[in-house]
Write a protein that holds these residues in place. Sequence first.
Motif, PDB file in Angstrom:
ATOM      1  N   THR A 179     115.157  18.297 119.428  1.00 40.01           N
ATOM      2  CA  THR A 179     116.593  18.202 119.686  1.00 40.01           C
ATOM      3  C   THR A 179     117.151  19.516 120.220  1.00 40.01           C
ATOM      4  N   LEU A 180     116.382  20.584 120.023  1.00 40.24           N
ATOM      5  CA  LEU A 180     116.901  21.911 120.331  1.00 40.24           C
ATOM      6  C   LEU A 180     117.177  22.093 121.816  1.00 40.24           C
ATOM      7  N   GLY A 181     116.372  21.443 122.663  1.00 42.13           N
ATOM      8  CA  GLY A 181     116.591  21.552 124.099  1.00 42.13           C
ATOM      9  C   GLY A 181     117.985  21.080 124.475  1.00 42.13           C
ATOM     10  N   VAL A 182     118.371  19.917 123.908  1.00 42.70           N
ATOM     11  CA  VAL A 182     119.695  19.368 124.196  1.00 42.70           C
ATOM     12  C   VAL A 182     120.769  20.322 123.696  1.00 42.70           C
ATOM     13  N   VAL A 183     120.566  20.828 122.460  1.00 47.72           N
ATOM     14  CA  VAL A 183     121.551  21.742 121.877  1.00 47.72           C
ATOM     15  C   VAL A 183     121.704  22.973 122.766  1.00 47.72           C
ATOM     16  N   MET A 184     120.571  23.444 123.266  1.00 47.68           N
ATOM     17  CA  MET A 184     120.564  24.655 124.086  1.00 47.68           C
ATOM     18  C   MET A 184     121.387  24.430 125.363  1.00 47.68           C
ATOM     19  N   SER A 226     140.814  43.154 102.043  1.00 46.50           N
ATOM     20  CA  SER A 226     141.976  42.580 102.726  1.00 46.50           C
ATOM     21  C   SER A 226     141.763  41.088 102.923  1.00 46.50           C
ATOM     22  N   PRO A 227     142.161  40.261 101.935  1.00 48.18           N
ATOM     23  CA  PRO A 227     141.922  38.818 102.006  1.00 48.18           C
ATOM     24  C   PRO A 227     142.593  38.179 103.224  1.00 48.18           C
ATOM     25  N   GLU A 228     143.698  38.746 103.695  1.00 51.06           N
ATOM     26  CA  GLU A 228     144.388  38.136 104.840  1.00 51.06           C
ATOM     27  C   GLU A 228     143.504  38.167 106.073  1.00 51.06           C
ATOM     28  N   ALA A 229     142.728  39.229 106.207  1.00 53.32           N
ATOM     29  CA  ALA A 229     141.930  39.404 107.421  1.00 53.32           C
ATOM     30  C   ALA A 229     140.910  38.281 107.600  1.00 53.32           C
ATOM     31  N   VAL A 230     140.475  37.704 106.506  1.00 53.38           N
ATOM     32  CA  VAL A 230     139.473  36.644 106.613  1.00 53.38           C
ATOM     33  C   VAL A 230     140.018  35.332 106.063  1.00 53.38           C
ATOM     34  N   SER A 231     141.319  35.141 106.186  1.00 55.61           N
ATOM     35  CA  SER A 231     141.917  33.945 105.584  1.00 55.61           C
ATOM     36  C   SER A 231     141.429  32.686 106.291  1.00 55.61           C
ATOM     37  N   SER A 232     140.997  32.783 107.537  1.00 57.58           N
ATOM     38  CA  SER A 232     140.492  31.601 108.234  1.00 57.58           C
ATOM     39  C   SER A 232     139.003  31.772 108.504  1.00 57.58           C
ATOM     40  N   PRO A 233     138.183  31.423 107.528  1.00 58.69           N
ATOM     41  CA  PRO A 233     136.750  31.704 107.678  1.00 58.69           C
ATOM     42  C   PRO A 233     136.016  30.677 108.524  1.00 58.69           C
ATOM     43  N   ALA A 234     136.712  29.589 108.943  1.00 62.55           N
ATOM     44  CA  ALA A 234     136.011  28.529 109.662  1.00 62.55           C
ATOM     45  C   ALA A 234     135.510  29.040 111.007  1.00 62.55           C
ATOM     46  N   ALA A 235     134.331  29.597 111.004  1.00 63.52           N
ATOM     47  CA  ALA A 235     133.770  30.131 112.241  1.00 63.52           C
ATOM     48  C   ALA A 235     133.050  29.026 112.976  1.00 63.52           C
ATOM     49  N   PRO A 236     133.341  28.832 114.249  1.00 65.24           N
ATOM     50  CA  PRO A 236     132.586  27.830 114.988  1.00 65.24           C
ATOM     51  C   PRO A 236     131.115  28.249 115.121  1.00 65.24           C
ATOM     52  N   VAL A 237     130.260  27.233 115.185  1.00 61.87           N
ATOM     53  CA  VAL A 237     128.824  27.510 115.249  1.00 61.87           C
ATOM     54  C   VAL A 237     128.501  28.368 116.465  1.00 61.87           C
ATOM     55  N   LYS A 238     129.258  28.107 117.544  1.00 61.49           N
ATOM     56  CA  LYS A 238     129.023  28.845 118.780  1.00 61.49           C
ATOM     57  C   LYS A 238     129.194  30.345 118.544  1.00 61.49           C
ATOM     58  N   ALA A 239     130.263  30.712 117.795  1.00 59.43           N
ATOM     59  CA  ALA A 239     130.526  32.127 117.538  1.00 59.43           C
ATOM     60  C   ALA A 239     129.382  32.734 116.719  1.00 59.43           C
ATOM     61  N   ILE A 240     128.904  31.959 115.729  1.00 59.15           N
ATOM     62  CA  ILE A 240     127.793  32.465 114.908  1.00 59.15           C
ATOM     63  C   ILE A 240     126.574  32.708 115.781  1.00 59.15           C
ATOM     64  N   GLY A 241     126.304  31.727 116.658  1.00 58.00           N
ATOM     65  CA  GLY A 241     125.152  31.866 117.541  1.00 58.00           C
ATOM     66  C   GLY A 241     125.278  33.078 118.439  1.00 58.00           C
ATOM     67  N   GLU A 242     126.470  33.272 118.993  1.00 55.65           N
ATOM     68  CA  GLU A 242     126.646  34.413 119.894  1.00 55.65           C
ATOM     69  C   GLU A 242     126.476  35.731 119.153  1.00 55.65           C
ATOM     70  N   THR A 247     125.160  41.003 118.469  1.00 54.49           N
ATOM     71  CA  THR A 247     125.319  42.072 117.484  1.00 54.49           C
ATOM     72  C   THR A 247     124.132  42.148 116.532  1.00 54.49           C
ATOM     73  N   TYR A 248     123.717  40.959 116.054  1.00 58.57           N
ATOM     74  CA  TYR A 248     122.696  40.940 114.999  1.00 58.57           C
ATOM     75  C   TYR A 248     121.327  40.540 115.523  1.00 58.57           C
ATOM     76  N   VAL A 249     121.063  40.829 116.774  1.00 53.78           N
ATOM     77  CA  VAL A 249     119.805  40.361 117.348  1.00 53.78           C
ATOM     78  C   VAL A 249     118.609  41.095 116.734  1.00 53.78           C
ATOM     79  N   LEU A 250     118.799  42.367 116.399  1.00 51.70           N
ATOM     80  CA  LEU A 250     117.667  43.127 115.842  1.00 51.70           C
ATOM     81  C   LEU A 250     117.270  42.597 114.461  1.00 51.70           C
ATOM     82  N   PRO A 251     118.230  42.436 113.519  1.00 51.15           N
ATOM     83  CA  PRO A 251     117.826  41.859 112.220  1.00 51.15           C
ATOM     84  C   PRO A 251     117.181  40.486 112.380  1.00 51.15           C
ATOM     85  N   LEU A 252     117.719  39.687 113.311  1.00 54.13           N
ATOM     86  CA  LEU A 252     117.165  38.342 113.511  1.00 54.13           C
ATOM     87  C   LEU A 252     115.712  38.425 113.950  1.00 54.13           C
TER      88      LEU A 252
END
Lengths: 398, 193, 169
Positions: free
Chosen positions: A180-185, C115-131, C136-141
């Motif tokens: 499925t990853l290809g599609v996601v990508m 500062s709880p206000e700074a993170v009051s909206s934690p709903a991060a889209p998956v896209k943002a996490i992936g980016e 930023t975190y490519v080395l740890p990954l």
Amino acid sequence: MFELFDQLFVNLKHAVVGALPEGWRGLASPLISAAAILGVFASLFALTVLVERKGLGRIQNRPGPNRVGPAGLLQPLADFIKALTKEDIVPVSADKVLHFLAPVVMLAPVLLAYAVLPFGRNMVAVDFDAGLLFFFAAGACVELAVFMAGWSSHNKFSLLGAMRAIAQMISYELPLILATLGVVMLVGSLSLEDIVDSQAGHHWGWLARWWVFTPWGLAAFVIFLIAATAESNRAPFDLPEGEAELVAGHLVEYSGFKYAIFFIAEYLGLFAVSALAITLFLGGWHAPVAGLDWLPSWFWFGVKLAGFIVFFIWVRGTLPRVRVDHLMGFAWKFLLPLVLWNLVVAAVWWYSRGWAFAGAGILRWVGCAAMILIPYSLLGRALYTRHGLGPRTYRLVA
Amino acid sequence: MLGSGIVKGFVETARNFVGSFHDPERLVTIEYPDERQELPENSRNFPMLVYDGDDPMKGLRCVACKICEKECPPQCIYIEVERDAKGKALKHPRIFDLDISVCMSCQICVEVCPFDAIKMDTAFELSTDNRFGGLLLNKHQLAKPNSYYRAIHPLEAAEVDERLAAEQAKAAAKAKAAAAKAPAPAAVNAVAT
Amino acid sequence: MNTALLIFATITLAGAAAAMTLRNLIHCALAGAVAFLGLAGLFLGLGAEFVAFGQVLVYVGAVAILIVIAVLLTRPARVAGESPRVEPWLPGVGIGVLVTGALVAMVKASLVARSPEAVSSPAAPVKAIGERLMTTYVLPLEVLGLLLTAALIGAVLLALRDPGEARRP
């Protein structure tokens, strides 16, 4: 007119929810969705069992069940009554609580997985941003249920069957998810709604832009189908309940309605992965050809799902059960390298999308197809001859 | 290439599936209680007693000679001879019982019978709710008319009928000759028609 | 405080408590899976879908299974008459206090507490996490990926047949 039929169920639900008092609406909306999913797919299960028994019969040159009701149409009802009225036997040495919980734990995540599947335009219970991940997370809980069933029965066959089932499910989960990853990508989203939307539009004005029409999409689709068959423990990957060696695997000590629940869960899981395959590769609820757009979206989804069910019955009627070492070898030595390579091909497809010279489209298609077919054939030949995936020959050793 | 065998299998099953709808050679199932297969000439199940004429008990060919009782390997036959008031044996069974739960359908009784009285039946729907009495058949249950025998084993029955008729004719001629020599009571033939 | 969060917190705590106190090791492992599920529910309640589903996929789907299979392969599941208490218990309690203290200190020092206000909206889209993971975190990954690959190769090597060992018939 089209709008009316296409949004029939959506509007129906809105009407029901709207008729309720203000305070109840928040609760009623998910409940109605859940009830609809449960009702539709439970009836589909009954229908599938009948079609499967009849179809397998025809494949084996016999008429299949035809005694209950006209042409055997009431057979599912008879099966249901039989399952309900059978004695529920719990072994003395079984772990009573886990033995009772296992069917529930089996069915619940399978039903949860339906929440994110888009069955038609605007027909999705919950559109999670990470819907695909949710689907696989729900599917992962099934393994635990299988273990619970096998271990709590306190029977060596059920434990062995459960171990086999778990090993198989974990092994095939990798190609399943990677396919499925290809599609996601390429879509850039885990949301199943977005994935369906990405397949809107048409090639050359008539053929739908489904991912299955790309070389990597086709390969991923086939791998997904194989892995999905293994994930839902269906023939030819039904070794966990291989009658010849394990009696019935983790289901040995289950009878009556608990067994029926396992059975239902297995089929509902099959429908769910079929629905996911439709969503990912076959354009979800989009019509296959531009001229057929006038049919409602849920109709197209149903047609595709029916096609999948027929295909799975056909597979079951055709292929003999795989041997257990072949099963593992096939997943790890064949599917996994291919599906990883397929990701590379998908990336090539993505980066070549800007080609604009004459014949670029054909070159892109043929090139990507060759990139998959050559490793497939080489890997297939190597495994076939050297690593025992081929027919086994026996020699008498003097 | 890897996978071509799978495609071949799919084609074969598809052919079976489609063929079973229009090709009677592919759908060979006979739906038994509704349809019946015609049994072959030589099929056999359990023995029966053949009688001539209309009265089953009077027309029995059996003379209670007990050869079959002695020859029967699993000993499923039990015969008692009918006797008159003086204790003289009549050529007739008083009891002829056959336990079909014991019978092994070997047909030895048929082969040893000198009177063509016992033959193999083809009836197979013999299930009963009583496994003792229900499977122990008496002479009333065993008696079957000769017409029935002709119907189930036509070739064999024709041969038997021919032989019996020849024997009878010979006996009649002999009786005629004897009667011509000395006026004596007519010989009673046990296998009279 | 949200009702759903309370329920999930209760499930998590109950599962964890059961995992520590039950006699049967398999029951303990399954109770652990319940705790994982409760934790996933907590993440979901906080709007962190990706983490929640990842938690279920990895912990319930893989880690719990790994634990039960490890238990099955190593020792009998029913430990007769043995107290679930670990002896000696004093160092255990000490380590527990230390770990809890470290966690509390980290939470206190984190952005959420400051500062709880700074993170009051934690709903991060998956896209943002992936980016973020890819920039930023490519080395740890990548380091994690390398570590897991090394572990995988090690496992394969352990499972490989020795050259001298006879082939199974």
